[in-house]
Design a protein around this motif. Structure first.
Motif, short mmCIF file in Angstrom:
data_model
loop_
_atom_site.label_atom_id
_atom_site.label_comp_id
_atom_site.label_asym_id
_atom_site.label_seq_id
_atom_site.Cartn_x
_atom_site.Cartn_y
_atom_site.Cartn_z
N PHE A 33 -57.80 10.36 63.78
CA PHE A 33 -59.07 10.47 64.50
C PHE A 33 -58.83 10.61 65.99
CE2 PHE A 33 -62.51 8.33 66.87
CZ PHE A 33 -63.55 9.21 66.58
N ASN A 34 -57.92 9.80 66.52
CA ASN A 34 -57.64 9.86 67.95
C ASN A 34 -57.05 11.21 68.34
OD1 ASN A 34 -57.24 8.32 70.62
ND2 ASN A 34 -55.22 9.16 70.22
N PHE A 35 -56.22 11.78 67.47
CA PHE A 35 -55.64 13.09 67.73
C PHE A 35 -56.74 14.14 67.94
CE2 PHE A 35 -54.27 17.24 66.26
CZ PHE A 35 -53.07 17.43 66.91
N ALA A 36 -57.66 14.24 66.99
CA ALA A 36 -58.74 15.23 67.08
C ALA A 36 -59.68 14.91 68.24
CB ALA A 36 -59.52 15.27 65.76
N VAL A 90 -60.45 17.02 72.30
CA VAL A 90 -61.74 17.42 72.85
C VAL A 90 -62.10 16.57 74.07
CG1 VAL A 90 -64.21 17.68 72.37
CG2 VAL A 90 -62.53 18.17 70.58
N GLN A 91 -61.91 15.25 73.95
CA GLN A 91 -62.39 14.34 74.98
C GLN A 91 -61.60 14.40 76.28
OE1 GLN A 91 -65.18 12.65 74.86
NE2 GLN A 91 -65.61 13.35 72.78
N LEU A 92 -60.32 14.75 76.22
CA LEU A 92 -59.55 14.82 77.46
C LEU A 92 -60.16 15.81 78.46
CD1 LEU A 92 -55.86 14.53 76.24
CD2 LEU A 92 -57.05 12.95 77.76
N ILE A 137 -66.67 26.07 77.15
CA ILE A 137 -65.29 25.62 76.87
C ILE A 137 -65.23 24.97 75.49
CG2 ILE A 137 -63.45 24.05 77.61
CD1 ILE A 137 -64.53 24.39 80.48
N PHE A 138 -66.23 24.14 75.21
CA PHE A 138 -66.21 23.36 73.97
C PHE A 138 -66.78 24.14 72.78
CE2 PHE A 138 -66.10 20.58 77.59
CZ PHE A 138 -64.99 19.81 77.29
N ILE A 139 -67.69 25.07 73.06
CA ILE A 139 -68.14 25.96 71.99
C ILE A 139 -66.96 26.83 71.52
CG2 ILE A 139 -69.62 27.94 71.45
CD1 ILE A 139 -71.10 25.28 71.58
N ILE A 153 -62.32 18.70 64.52
CA ILE A 153 -62.43 19.27 65.86
C ILE A 153 -63.76 19.99 66.07
CG2 ILE A 153 -61.47 20.99 67.44
CD1 ILE A 153 -58.70 20.24 66.35
N LEU A 154 -64.22 20.75 65.08
CA LEU A 154 -65.46 21.53 65.25
C LEU A 154 -66.66 20.65 65.58
CD1 LEU A 154 -66.56 24.60 63.20
CD2 LEU A 154 -68.20 22.85 63.78
N PRO A 155 -67.01 19.65 64.76
CA PRO A 155 -68.19 18.84 65.10
C PRO A 155 -68.04 18.05 66.39
CG PRO A 155 -67.02 17.89 63.21
CD PRO A 155 -66.43 19.24 63.46
N ILE A 156 -66.84 17.55 66.68
CA ILE A 156 -66.64 16.79 67.92
C ILE A 156 -66.81 17.71 69.13
CG2 ILE A 156 -64.95 15.50 69.30
CD1 ILE A 156 -63.78 14.45 66.67
N SER A 157 -66.34 18.94 69.05
CA SER A 157 -66.47 19.89 70.16
C SER A 157 -67.92 20.28 70.40
CB SER A 157 -65.65 21.15 69.87
OG SER A 157 -64.28 20.86 69.77
N VAL A 158 -68.68 20.50 69.33
CA VAL A 158 -70.10 20.85 69.49
C VAL A 158 -70.86 19.70 70.15
CG1 VAL A 158 -72.24 21.39 68.25
CG2 VAL A 158 -70.09 22.48 67.57
N MET A 159 -70.56 18.48 69.74
CA MET A 159 -71.21 17.32 70.38
C MET A 159 -70.85 17.23 71.86
SD MET A 159 -71.19 14.22 67.60
CE MET A 159 -69.52 14.41 66.99
N ALA A 160 -69.60 17.54 72.19
CA ALA A 160 -69.19 17.52 73.60
C ALA A 160 -69.98 18.54 74.40
CB ALA A 160 -67.69 17.80 73.70
N ALA A 161 -70.17 19.74 73.85
CA ALA A 161 -70.94 20.78 74.55
C ALA A 161 -72.37 20.32 74.79
CB ALA A 161 -70.92 22.07 73.73
#
Length: 480
Positions: free
Chosen positions: A243-246, A250-252, A302-304, A329-337
């Motif tokens: 989980f931390n890897f994925a 995104v979070q960095l 960037i996150f999309i 990665i996909l759902p975490i990135s969309v949430m970041a955007a």
């Protein structure tokens, strides 16, 4: 030759972004290195140990930053009170946490690593006052140079320790060496008088403003740390590692961009809120809308893009042992955007001194998210943590939107219309990338580099078509 105030602000902002993105570049490099050197179990253990120290440290730092950044004047007595209160309280807290956790949770072999990891707490408190003064003075260059040097030294030490086979010790060593180096350099080169004083009234005043703002700021941080504990208890350290890897992929970059914008936004919003102009409220609200739209324009694509190519990137670059994390990665990135639509909410809450707004829903949804993982991790596995984050976001997004419109002089409709053009531009980007990979799957680094360049040109073209004056608006924004 005299430099204009606008150029000075631009230079300061440039160093601010150099600090944040320099740190993120080094963090990404170290992340890649540790992902190659450590097993999921080792990475999970190190992340768990540091999460404890980082959570409490972030709360302390956010409390001080949010409460002191808007003060009209900070005296030597104020410096002394904050410095010694912070150092003593974080040292005591580190000792208490070590005794409790080593007694009731961690095994004996892990207790020594925990003890070193908890040194992060008092080390972070040492330089907080120095950082506050440098930020208030706009001395981002000094901050950048010292922080980057500390990160570089910590990175070298941490990777070496991991390389010679000490596993989780490598990541902990990196954090401690970085913190110690940065604090030492700041205290030696930017010396300040910190008399041994305790002003109870000052501590109360700072807490009334800083604690609610810190709780709100720490909510996303706390839910991540809470999910890490829940995953460790229910699924084990390997799940924490995956989980931390994925999440960190995104979070960095997200936290680097968000932190840079927040560091810039806090003093600007506070300055505008103190304006005595009859149109001050309207000007502040309009600036919030402009700032939010620009933040979404710059950060969301960037996150999309990463949501679409992230899984392929992991498959190309990392060993097969991290394949289990790729689907997250996909759902975490969309949430970041999506989160960048609320980038400047903390700034305007601090500026208007209403940091308690929506505090209770933040706490409740964080607890709900953590409990969700405990109840569903056996069924959903790693995806339980992602679903927990989605649930929290779905609840808090309308609540925070209502908070924004309640303290600003614009409607929900106008706020959503401001976000419409960036969303359309991201939609064009998403469509073009999906069309590309449908016909030409991503199989190596060259394919990924090509699609990133294509996506960049497509997005830039769509933004300029929707907003021809965007470059001028960004220049005006950073010159505020």
């Amino acid at each position: 030759m005299q430099v204009s105030p606008a150029r000075q602000r631009m230079a300061r902002l440039a160093w601010l972004f150099i600090e944040k993105f320099g740190l993120i570049f080094l963090s990404i490099f170290s992340f890649f290195a540790f992902a190659l050197l450590l097993t999921p179990n080792e990475l999970g253990l190190a992340v768990l140990l540091l999460a404890i120290a980082e959570l409490f440290s972030f709360f302390f730092s956010s409390t001080i930053d949010n409460s002191m950044i808007g003060m009209k004047k900070i005296s030597k007595s104020d410096d002394g009170t904050v410095f010694w209160t912070g150092l003593i309280s974080t040292s005591i807290l580190a000792c208490v946490l070590w005794v409790l956790l080593s007694t009731f949770y961690f095994q004996e072999a892990e207790s020594s690593i925990l003890m070193v990891a908890l040194l992060f707490l008092p080390l972070q408190s040492l330089s907080r006052i120095h950082i506050i003064h440098l930020r208030r003075a706009g001395e981002f260059k000094s901050l950048a140079q010292r922080t980057l040097l500390g990160k570089l030294l910590g990175l070298c030490c941490g990777i070496y320790v991991a390389y010679i086979g000490y596993g989780a010790w490598g990541l902990v060593t990196q954090a401690i060496v970085m913190s110690f180096t940065s604090a030492s350099l700041l205290m030696l080169t930017c010396r300040r008088s910190v008399p041994f004083t305790f002003d109870i009234d000052l501590i109360k005043d700072l807490s009334l403003v800083g604690v609610p703002a810190a709780v709100k700021s720490i909510s996303s941080n706390f839910v991540e740390k809470g999910l890490i504990f829940a995953l460790d208890i229910t699924l084990g350290s390997a799940a924490v590692g995956f989980f931390n890897f994925a999440n960190r992929l995104v979070q960095l970059p997200k936290k680097a961009i968000h932190s840079a914008l927040m560091t810039y936004g806090h003093p600007v919003f506070s300055r505008k809120a103190k304006s005595e102009s009859p149109d001050a409220e309207k000007l502040l609200s309009n600036f919030f809308l402009d700032a939010t739209q620009i933040a979404v324009y710059l950060a969301a694509p960037i996150f999309i893009g990463f949501a679409i190519i992230g899984e392929a990137l992991v498959g190309v670059i990392f060993p097969e042992r991290w394949a289990a994390a790729a689907s997250l990665i996909l759902p975490i990135s969309v949430m970041a955007a999506i989160s960048f639509s609320l980038t400047f909410l903390p700034s305007i809450l601090v500026a208007k001194k209403v940091t308690k707004k929506a505090l209770i829903p933040e706490i409740i949804t964080t607890i709900m998210a953590i409990l969700f993982v405990f109840m569903t991790s056996e069924h959903y596995g790693l995806m339980s943590a992602v679903w927990a984050l989605i649930i929290k976001l779905a609840i808090m997004l309308p609540i925070n939107t209502q908070v924004i419109t309640s303290i600003c002089v614009f409607s929900v409709k106008r706020y959503l219309l401001v976000l419409l053009k960036p969303v359309l531009a991201c939609g064009v980007l998403c469509g073009s990338l999906l069309a590309y990979i449908t016909y030409l799957p991503l199989q190596d680094v060259i394919d990924i580099t090509l699609i990133v360049n294509i996506g960049g040109f497509v997005y830039l073209g769509s933004v300029l078509a929707l907003e021809p004056t965007i470059i001028k608006r960004i220049r005006r924004f950073v010159s505020e």
